[in-house]
Design an enzyme around this catalytic site. Structure first.
Site, PDB file in Angstrom:
ATOM      1  N   LYS A  76      -7.706 -11.467   7.400  1.00  0.00           N
ATOM      2  CA  LYS A  76      -7.415 -10.702   8.618  1.00  0.00           C
ATOM      3  C   LYS A  76      -8.519  -9.685   8.897  1.00  0.00           C
ATOM      4  CE  LYS A  76      -4.408  -6.916   7.418  1.00  0.00           C
ATOM      5  NZ  LYS A  76      -5.296  -5.791   7.644  1.00  0.00           N
ATOM      6  N   CYS A  92      -5.472  -9.413   3.238  1.00  0.00           N
ATOM      7  CA  CYS A  92      -6.562  -8.539   3.693  1.00  0.00           C
ATOM      8  C   CYS A  92      -7.829  -9.278   4.120  1.00  0.00           C
ATOM      9  CB  CYS A  92      -6.895  -7.522   2.611  1.00  0.00           C
ATOM     10  SG  CYS A  92      -5.554  -6.342   2.387  1.00  0.00           S
ATOM     11  N   VAL A 138       0.817  -1.205   0.000  1.00  0.00           N
ATOM     12  CA  VAL A 138       0.000   0.000   0.000  1.00  0.00           C
ATOM     13  C   VAL A 138       0.857   1.264   0.000  1.00  0.00           C
ATOM     14  CG1 VAL A 138      -1.615   1.356   1.407  1.00  0.00           C
ATOM     15  CG2 VAL A 138      -2.037  -1.055   0.996  1.00  0.00           C
ATOM     16  N   GLY A 145      -7.848 -15.705   0.014  1.00  0.00           N
ATOM     17  CA  GLY A 145      -6.630 -15.631   0.830  1.00  0.00           C
ATOM     18  C   GLY A 145      -6.104 -14.215   0.784  1.00  0.00           C
TER      19      GLY A 145
HETATM   20  N1  LIG Z   1      -2.107  -5.253   0.574  1.00  0.00           N
HETATM   21  C1  LIG Z   1      -3.281  -4.803   0.176  1.00  0.00           C
HETATM   22  O1  LIG Z   1      -3.811  -5.192  -0.868  1.00  0.00           O
HETATM   23  C2  LIG Z   1      -4.028  -3.782   1.011  1.00  0.00           C
HETATM   24  C3  LIG Z   1      -5.119  -3.099   0.449  1.00  0.00           C
HETATM   25  C4  LIG Z   1      -5.774  -2.160   1.226  1.00  0.00           C
HETATM   26  C5  LIG Z   1      -5.377  -1.909   2.532  1.00  0.00           C
HETATM   27  N2  LIG Z   1      -4.335  -2.617   3.064  1.00  0.00           N
HETATM   28  C6  LIG Z   1      -3.923  -2.314   4.446  1.00  0.00           C
HETATM   29  O2  LIG Z   1      -2.781  -1.452   4.398  1.00  0.00           O
HETATM   30  C7  LIG Z   1      -1.890  -1.737   5.472  1.00  0.00           C
HETATM   31  C8  LIG Z   1      -0.517  -2.088   4.930  1.00  0.00           C
HETATM   32  O3  LIG Z   1      -0.630  -3.260   4.155  1.00  0.00           O
HETATM   33  P1  LIG Z   1       0.550  -3.777   3.196  1.00  0.00           P
HETATM   34  O4  LIG Z   1       0.016  -4.958   2.463  1.00  0.00           O
HETATM   35  O5  LIG Z   1       1.127  -2.626   2.430  1.00  0.00           O
HETATM   36  O6  LIG Z   1       1.605  -4.256   4.313  1.00  0.00           O
HETATM   37  P2  LIG Z   1       3.116  -4.702   4.109  1.00  0.00           P
HETATM   38  O7  LIG Z   1       3.388  -5.686   5.170  1.00  0.00           O
HETATM   39  O8  LIG Z   1       3.372  -5.070   2.677  1.00  0.00           O
HETATM   40  O9  LIG Z   1       3.954  -3.361   4.382  1.00  0.00           O
HETATM   41  C9  LIG Z   1       4.038  -2.739   5.617  1.00  0.00           C
HETATM   42  C10 LIG Z   1       5.393  -2.025   5.692  1.00  0.00           C
HETATM   43  O10 LIG Z   1       5.437  -1.224   6.867  1.00  0.00           O
HETATM   44  C11 LIG Z   1       6.754  -1.256   7.375  1.00  0.00           C
HETATM   45  N3  LIG Z   1       6.740  -0.838   8.794  1.00  0.00           N
HETATM   46  C12 LIG Z   1       6.213  -1.499   9.853  1.00  0.00           C
HETATM   47  N4  LIG Z   1       6.404  -0.789  10.984  1.00  0.00           N
HETATM   48  C13 LIG Z   1       7.045   0.348  10.622  1.00  0.00           C
HETATM   49  C14 LIG Z   1       7.532   1.469  11.336  1.00  0.00           C
HETATM   50  N5  LIG Z   1       7.384   1.573  12.659  1.00  0.00           N
HETATM   51  N6  LIG Z   1       8.147   2.441  10.643  1.00  0.00           N
HETATM   52  C15 LIG Z   1       8.324   2.350   9.313  1.00  0.00           C
HETATM   53  N7  LIG Z   1       7.885   1.298   8.581  1.00  0.00           N
HETATM   54  C16 LIG Z   1       7.256   0.316   9.231  1.00  0.00           C
HETATM   55  C17 LIG Z   1       7.199  -2.697   7.161  1.00  0.00           C
HETATM   56  O11 LIG Z   1       8.598  -2.814   7.189  1.00  0.00           O
HETATM   57  C18 LIG Z   1       6.587  -2.974   5.777  1.00  0.00           C
HETATM   58  O12 LIG Z   1       7.499  -2.670   4.742  1.00  0.00           O
HETATM   59  C19 LIG Z   1      -2.566  -2.869   6.265  1.00  0.00           C
HETATM   60  O13 LIG Z   1      -3.332  -2.300   7.300  1.00  0.00           O
HETATM   61  C20 LIG Z   1      -3.483  -3.517   5.239  1.00  0.00           C
HETATM   62  O14 LIG Z   1      -4.587  -4.139   5.822  1.00  0.00           O
HETATM   63  C21 LIG Z   1      -3.642  -3.536   2.334  1.00  0.00           C
END
Ligand SMILES: NC(=O)c1ccc[n+]([C@@H]2O[C@H](COP(=O)([O-])OP(=O)(O)OC[C@H]3O[C@@H](n4cnc5c(N)ncnc54)[C@H](O)[C@@H]3O)[C@@H](O)[C@H]2O)c1
Length: 432
Positions: free
Chosen positions: A264, A261, A11, A258
């Site tokens: 969870k 998202c 994201v 799966g």
């Molecule tokens: N993946 C999707 O399709 C999607 C779609 C919509 C919403 N979301 C939501 O967006 C959020 C992020 O999802 P994602 O899939 O991008 O996660 P991800 O695990 O791919 O990325 C999260 C990133 O945050 C970093 N991080 C964690 N703690 C940190 C900190 N204290 N400082 C700096 N960086 C930090 C991690 O190193 C990681 O690179 C989640 O809440 C998810 O539910 C995801």
């Protein structure tokens, strides 16, 4: 505008690149130094169509930079997005430790008015928690906005650049106006910017994902009934989808949902509803049906072969869906574990997820360099992920390669008559 995005995962990286693409100055911040190094070299650590080119272009134009230094990134920015993970905690609720730790760090880095935008998927009430965490560290003025993200992996750039809607949950007019300005270029084609209170905005994302998961589990159950009574789910699905009140999206039966998202978010919504004394019964069933559905192909294989001991099973597709390398909660994982447990030998192939899969299965699974490579001497092929390259394969070549011509199609991508005419046994989901 000057923007910081904290968290450079699926994201954060997409949001950062797309915001830079529209002319903003964006710094992407991540705590993982290896990830930031990769990004600074112009490589991206995930597979997402179009993203690498967009990152490269905006880096070259100096609109997009990467750092581990949250304080510096935040100090230079007017708007700071939080896009870190919110994984499932031990009790099923969303674990907010990363979001709140970023909020505290941001509080310590405040040097003037900023809008802190929460893009992570978080339970109702998180905006208030973030506000409190920041306020505990600073006297500087700030606003907290909830801006849930609806992008789909595999089509993330398109979804971000041309969203169906932008949801903004804000309590104050100044922050709402800044957000409106920021998103104006993304909504030129008429997509609405929906302004609401932060609590409703937080709930929007869960309600949308819960609805989509419900449609998937519902259609999987319809397919299972079709199996039981001898009906064809393709006919049923088309007839149901033709009803304008229902429509065709997310009505394809398969091996269960799966990804990072749906599983969870369904769990988290169940949990925060229960914490407010509400038992969300449909959603509980959606989850149970999905867990069962992930093993449905295994049951079909067991029924077909009796014992799977020493059988060589080829698996096509490991990612939780096509056009991503993401295997979080992928249905391929419990299926392959079930096959191994039953004594089968698994030879697998996926166009993008092999590196991730090696990390999960190690040497327990043999990885082929292409789809046909997995078929050599196989007793059955199982199609788990509907990548385009699996849709029109060379069936005569497959027949020659396989020891026993049997295809178990978890995504109904083949025409049963055509496959059987090629001499295969063919088992799919809800179709005779
Ligand atoms: N993946 C999707 O399709 C999607 C779609 C919509 C919403 N979301 C939501 O967006 C959020 C992020 O999802 P994602 O899939 O991008 O996660 P991800 O695990 O791919 O990325 C999260 C990133 O945050 C970093 N991080 C964690 N703690 C940190 C900190 N204290 N400082 C700096 N960086 C930090 C991690 O190193 C990681 O690179 C989640 O809440 C998810 O539910 C995801």
């Amino acid at each position: 505008m000057k923007i910081a995005v904290v968290g450079s995962g699926y994201v954060g990286l997409v949001a950062g690149a797309c915001l830079a693409e529209n002319g903003n100055d964006v710094v992407c911040i991540d705590k993982d130094p290896a990830k930031v190094k990769t990004l600074q070299r112009g490589k991206i650590p995930i597979f997402e169509p179009g993203l690498e080119e967009m990152v490269r272009r905006n880096r070259a134009e100096k609109r997009l930079t990467f750092t581990t230094d949250l304080a510096r990134g935040a100090k230079n920015s007017q708007i700071v997005f939080i896009a870190v993970g919110t994984p499932t905690g031990e009790d099923g609720s969303a674990d907010l430790q990363h979001v709140l730790s970023v909020a505290r760090d941001l509080g310590r880095s405040m040097n003037g008015y900023k809008v802190i935008v929460n893009k992570s998927t978080v339970p109702v009430g998180t905006a208030a928690k973030v506000r409190k965490a920041i306020a505990a560290e600073t006297k500087q003025p700030f606003s907290v906005v909830s801006n849930p993200e609806f992008l789909k992996q595999g089509a993330a750039i398109d979804d971000f650049m041309k969203p169906d809607r932008v949801v903004i949950g804000a309590d104050d007019a100044r922050a709402a106006e800044l957000m409106r300005e920021l998103y104006a270029p993304f909504t030129r084609t008429g997509a609405p910017i929906m302004l609401m209170d932060p609590e409703s905005a937080e709930l929007c994302k869960y309600a949308a994902n819960a609805m989509l998961a419900t449609r998937i589990s519902f259609m999987n159950e319809v397919a299972n009934v079709c199996d039981a009574v001898g009906a064809d789910v393709d006919h049923v699905r088309r007839a149901v989808a033709a009803d304008k009140r229902i429509g065709p999206s997310f009505l394809f039966p398969g091996v269960g949902y799966g990804g990072s998202c749906f599983p969870k978010d369904v769990k988290a919504m169940l949990r925060f509803a229960a914490a407010s004394d509400y038992e969300f019964q449909i959603l509980r069933a959606v989850e149970t049906v999905n867990e069962r559905q992930k093993l449905r192909l295994l049951t079909k294989l067991q029924k077909h072969f009796g014992s799977l001991k020493k059988k060589k099973i080829a698996v096509w597709g490991l990612a939780f869906k096509p056009r991503t390398d993401d295997m979080r909660e992928a249905p391929s994982v419990p299926l392959i574990n079930g096959l191994l447990h039953a004594g089968a030998r698994v030879h697998a192939y996926d166009p993008e997820a092999m590196k991730v899969a090696r990390g999960i299965f190690g040497t327990k699974v043999t990885f082929a360099s292409n789809g046909y490579g997995a078929l050599d001497g196989a007793d059955a092929l199982v199609v788990v992920t509907e990548w385009n390259e699996f849709r029109e394969p060379d069936f005569p070549r497959m027949r020659k390669l396989m020891k026993n011509p049997a295809i178990f199609d978890g995504r109904n991508i083949y025409n049963p008559h055509q496959i059987r005419a090629h001499g295969f046994d063919y088992v799919s989901m809800g179709r005779p």
